[in-house]
Design a protein around this motif. Sequence first.
Motif, PDB file in Angstrom:
ATOM      1  N   ILE A   1       0.876  -1.162   0.000  1.00 39.84           N
ATOM      2  CA  ILE A   1       0.000   0.000   0.000  1.00 39.84           C
ATOM      3  C   ILE A   1       0.918   1.217   0.000  1.00 39.84           C
ATOM      4  CG2 ILE A   1      -1.808   1.254   1.234  1.00 39.84           C
ATOM      5  CD1 ILE A   1      -2.552  -1.522   2.500  1.00 39.84           C
TER       6      ILE A   1
ATOM      7  N   THR B   1      -2.115   0.698  -4.565  1.00 38.99           N
ATOM      8  CA  THR B   1      -1.604  -0.580  -4.083  1.00 38.99           C
ATOM      9  C   THR B   1      -1.030  -1.354  -5.264  1.00 38.99           C
ATOM     10  OG1 THR B   1      -3.524  -1.998  -4.472  1.00 38.99           O
ATOM     11  CG2 THR B   1      -3.548  -0.686  -2.458  1.00 38.99           C
TER      12      THR B   1
ATOM     13  N   LEU C   1      -9.154   1.051  -4.013  1.00 36.50           N
ATOM     14  CA  LEU C   1      -8.602   1.366  -2.701  1.00 36.50           C
ATOM     15  C   LEU C   1      -9.407   2.505  -2.097  1.00 36.50           C
ATOM     16  CD1 LEU C   1      -6.114   1.327  -0.625  1.00 36.50           C
ATOM     17  CD2 LEU C   1      -5.231   3.181  -2.039  1.00 36.50           C
TER      18      LEU C   1
ATOM     19  N   VAL D   1      -9.184  -2.580   0.539  1.00 41.35           N
ATOM     20  CA  VAL D   1      -8.897  -2.959  -0.840  1.00 41.35           C
ATOM     21  C   VAL D   1      -9.990  -3.949  -1.217  1.00 41.35           C
ATOM     22  CG1 VAL D   1      -7.232  -3.980  -2.438  1.00 41.35           C
ATOM     23  CG2 VAL D   1      -6.410  -2.631  -0.487  1.00 41.35           C
TER      24      VAL D   1
END
Length: 117
Positions: free
Chosen positions: A73, A83, A89, A102
């Motif tokens: 991340i 990510t 995200l 996520v």
Amino acid sequence: MPRFILALAVFATPALAQETTLAGTDGKNSLGTIPCATIAGDALRSCNAELRRRDDGGATLAVGMGNGEVRNIYFTDGIPDSTNSTAKLSYETRGDIMVIFVEPGEVYELPKAALNN
């Protein structure tokens, strides 16, 4: 290079209390564990993590997902912005904790203070 230890943060989640530890550090990067769930519907568990500082002032949180994979991340100015997944995200702040999502069901919890040190 000065050495320091990030403070231990303890907080409650709906399931049970989890600990975040980012205790091992070389003065730039930190090793420890964070609460995470890597499969939709799973309860939070303790996942191995490393917070790596980048020279540009950003950071990368690398989290062991428990299946041999690592979720990276990427943060810019203390905000998660991408990510190593192509999934969406998002994040929210709950007190002193940043909760990162996520899709479809990954959840990672990180003390905001860890990004400021």
